[in-house]
Design a protein around this motif. Sequence first.
Motif, short mmCIF file in Angstrom:
data_model
loop_
_atom_site.label_atom_id
_atom_site.label_comp_id
_atom_site.label_asym_id
_atom_site.label_seq_id
_atom_site.Cartn_x
_atom_site.Cartn_y
_atom_site.Cartn_z
N ARG A 178 0.77 -1.27 0.02
CA ARG A 178 0.20 0.12 -0.15
C ARG A 178 1.03 1.31 -0.10
O ARG A 178 2.17 1.19 -0.22
N GLY A 230 -3.15 1.99 -9.07
CA GLY A 230 -3.82 2.60 -8.25
C GLY A 230 -2.74 2.69 -6.85
O GLY A 230 -1.51 3.06 -7.21
N THR A 288 -13.80 -0.02 -9.53
CA THR A 288 -13.13 0.56 -8.36
C THR A 288 -14.17 0.70 -7.14
O THR A 288 -13.74 0.42 -5.94
N GLN A 289 -15.39 1.22 -7.59
CA GLN A 289 -16.18 1.29 -6.28
C GLN A 289 -16.68 0.05 -5.56
O GLN A 289 -16.76 0.13 -4.34
N VAL A 324 -14.65 -2.44 -5.39
CA VAL A 324 -13.51 -2.93 -4.73
C VAL A 324 -13.53 -2.27 -3.58
O VAL A 324 -13.18 -2.93 -2.43
N SER A 325 -13.55 -0.95 -3.56
CA SER A 325 -13.55 -0.35 -2.23
C SER A 325 -14.67 -0.60 -1.18
O SER A 325 -14.26 -0.84 -0.09
N ALA A 326 -15.78 -0.94 -1.68
CA ALA A 326 -16.99 -1.25 -0.79
C ALA A 326 -16.85 -2.73 -0.40
O ALA A 326 -16.91 -2.99 0.80
N ALA A 370 -13.96 -4.21 0.01
CA ALA A 370 -12.67 -4.08 0.88
C ALA A 370 -13.07 -3.58 2.23
O ALA A 370 -12.70 -4.20 3.28
N ALA A 371 -14.32 -2.63 2.27
CA ALA A 371 -14.55 -2.05 3.66
C ALA A 371 -15.46 -3.33 4.48
O ALA A 371 -15.14 -3.48 5.59
N SER A 401 -21.57 0.14 4.04
CA SER A 401 -20.75 -0.08 2.75
C SER A 401 -21.36 -0.96 1.65
O SER A 401 -21.07 -1.20 0.37
#
Length: 939
Positions: free
Chosen positions: A109, A168, A387-388, A390-392, A394-395, A450
């Motif tokens: 990261r 990213g 992307t959206q 993946v973020s959701a 992952a949360a 999420s």
Amino acid sequence: MEGQRRRAMAARWLWPLLLGIAGLGGVLQVHGQVDNLGFINLDCGLPESAAGYVDSVTKLRFTSDAGFIDAGTNYNMSSEYITPTMGRSWHNVRSFGGGAGTRSCYTLRSLVAGLKYLIRAKFWYGNYDGLDRAPVFDLHIGVNYWTTVNISNANTPVIYEVIAVVPGESVQVCLVNTGSGTPFISALDLRPLKNGLYPMANATQGLVLHTRANFGRDDGVILRYPDDPHDRFWIPQSKRAEWLEVSTAKKVQNIDDDSFDAPSAVMQTAITPVNSSSPVVFSWDAEPSASNPDPGYVCILHFSELQPLPVSAVRQFYVTLNGQLWLGKGFTPQYLYTNAVFNSIPNHGYHQYNVSLNATGNSTLPPILNALEIFSVLPTTGITTATQDVSAIAAIRGKYQVKKNWMGDPCVPKNFAWKGLGCSYAVSSPPTVTGLNLSSSGLSGNLSSSFAGLKGLQYLDLSRNNLTGSIPDTLSQLSSLTLLDLTDNQLSGSIPPGLVKRTQDGSLTLRYGNNPNLCSSGDYCQPPKKKRSSMVAVYVVVPVVAVLVILLLSVLLICMRRRRQGRTSDNIKRLDEANIKGHNSLRFDNRRFTYSELVAITNGFERVIGKGGFGKVYHGSLEDSTQVAVKLRSESSDQGEQEFLAEAQTLAKIHHKNLVSLIGYCKDMKYMALVYEYMSEGALDEHLRGKDNTMKTLTWRQRLRIALESAQGLEYLHKGCNPPLVHRDVKTSNILLNANLEAKIADFGLLKAFNSNNDTHVSTARVVGTLGYLDPEYHATFQLTNKSDVFSFGVVLLEIVTGQRHILNDPEPTSIVQWVRQRLARGNIEDVVDARMRGDHDVNSVWKIADTALKCTAQKPGERPTMTDVVAVLHECLELEAAHDNVNAGFYTPGSGGIMNDYGRYDTGMSTDLSQSSTAYEQEHLGSVSILSTGPAVR
């Protein structure tokens, strides 16, 4: 497998040789870094409780890998393989059980999106599991296959290295069990690189190290940081029976904007042939695999003259690949400056690559070579999950500490999709999460907001967990959700009204049984009948009122229209039509034409020069012989008065050299027309497709200029207008050319304005535009941004590069975006370049344009550049093309400013050899040597 066997044999030969040199007192120090400089050094298998440490020799600080992965088991190497000189990072490994098909991923990261990174994965089996059976498994970088790790024996350390652009703020390195043993890893390194380095590595391809050699050293010293600020491993290579060693103590300088930044310590040594009349020769074998049956290779030869030569002395040589000249002329290295000969277009199609440096006829000195790098090309065109999503997800994973196999990309590759996830895989858009089954997964705590971030979710099963708290109303906003199962939890409160409404209209099945505290307050679980009746009343009354309002407005509109038509005269003094949203009514200062005047100037609409959704476009000539184009609305046109007013008002108010100029207009009873400047060479698409056989093929420089001028027109709409404007129909048929092939944007009938400069998007009632150019995000959300034009312009750039249509039959209908991505995955830009240009282009500028086009067509608007960014790239490419005719062939020198000559900055296909295996070793203490990655043995 044969290539892997050869590398293993070469590694076994070279390893004891280097250790033997150490035993004889050779200077085998390995230089280390003082500061981490953004480096990541993971000791894989080091317990999480153990403190990080600084290696006493290299000064590299190692940390446990525990914070970068949540799978695997720590093991120590068998004691019989540990030696006093072995670096500490080799003592332990992390091992990943789980059987064939299991994927285990590290997440690195805090990276910079779009930056290039060098990533190294290190392996030393050392019989850590007591099975004495070295495994074979795959490595992936992100969603793309990287390489197959083949451990030849317990005492053979191996290192694999890749240079890649990270899209990213993180990158994942995954180990995949292929059924041939349990994957493991000893250490993992990451090094940031300047983006100007290794231009062949870009958004669509990475570079996998095959060989990196430092010639003219026989002391066993592997040069790395701080001699090389990028911490590359330069493996010493010498062969005294065939090569003489040349060296200098003076610093060897890099040229400005050097693309490889070869360190001075490496360039200070070199080889020449013992027999001055002999060439320097290298070779290596191609190593095809199931995933890449025809691998492409990139080779970089590093040269510098290390001796001041007498006036009468000449060192000049040819470079050939498989008997063919790589450079069209002899090459002369510069004294104490780095020179490089390399290919940016990967070489394909050979079973073996043979490179020879041969002295020219007027050379008095033999060839010289300082260093060498060989890479195979790694396609990095795999499309990741949206992307959206993946973020959701992952949360969600983080909140509920979901283990399962939730590592790597959620949906890609398909065979590694996360357990419990359903994904959709569209051809022209990223995969999205459509289903999520977390039933009986031990979830506790409240329902995460999420879940609402998974916009395409169709079913969500959270049954049989221990979820508490209320149900968030945000779940009702998931328009695609058809099943929500919340049974057997500890939820409380009432069901949100939005979900109740969805269940009532039949669009959602909601299961919520066995939640004892749910619906204990509020009315939303079993709505009383009277409320349903009141709702029915509302549902009846509201449409009735709406119908009455519509009828009233229709009557008023008819009256107003009749009144306006009664005041229309043959000569229109002004157009005071109703405002168009985003534009105020305005006076037109342009010339006013009557319909009879249009008939006269077009000679009875004799010559049609174009046709669109609005109607036909006719050629005309004014009284002073000024040629014009008359765009006359057809009675059958789908575009009506609104579109006519949009284009008329826009053109009357905006002015830019790269937008067509409005000369006048006509609104005479039922006739509506626009009169604008005549663009004699027609539309760009006609030139790209050769509609007229008399048309000459556009040169690359002409195409670049047309692209730049078109981009400047769009940039003006986005940045120079207040409020900003979005064209909405950018395509090659709407880019017109005048007699000088100057480009101007045309057709503003679909143009849309933002309400203010601060708006981020405009919501539209319907999606308009042309299939194949449409922004997928706009198509899905009806939310228009200026990045919608950027997407369309990216398609235009791909048409300019390829000469192909925006939708191809290949053999099924395929978007040009997908077509180009698939071909560039092979690593050869010439697979997509318009063959009619006959290679008359600078390869570097073509790569830049193709790369920029793919960035413009990124699925998410936020990942696309602005038109200002695109204009800057096009300016730079025009400069490269201008230099294309003035600089030296396939190499650069201090005087060239880093830009190559007529062969292009990157010459046509070359690669070099190293016949020396570099199966990777790394030992980071005195007396230990690291040998790098793959390749045949020097012969």
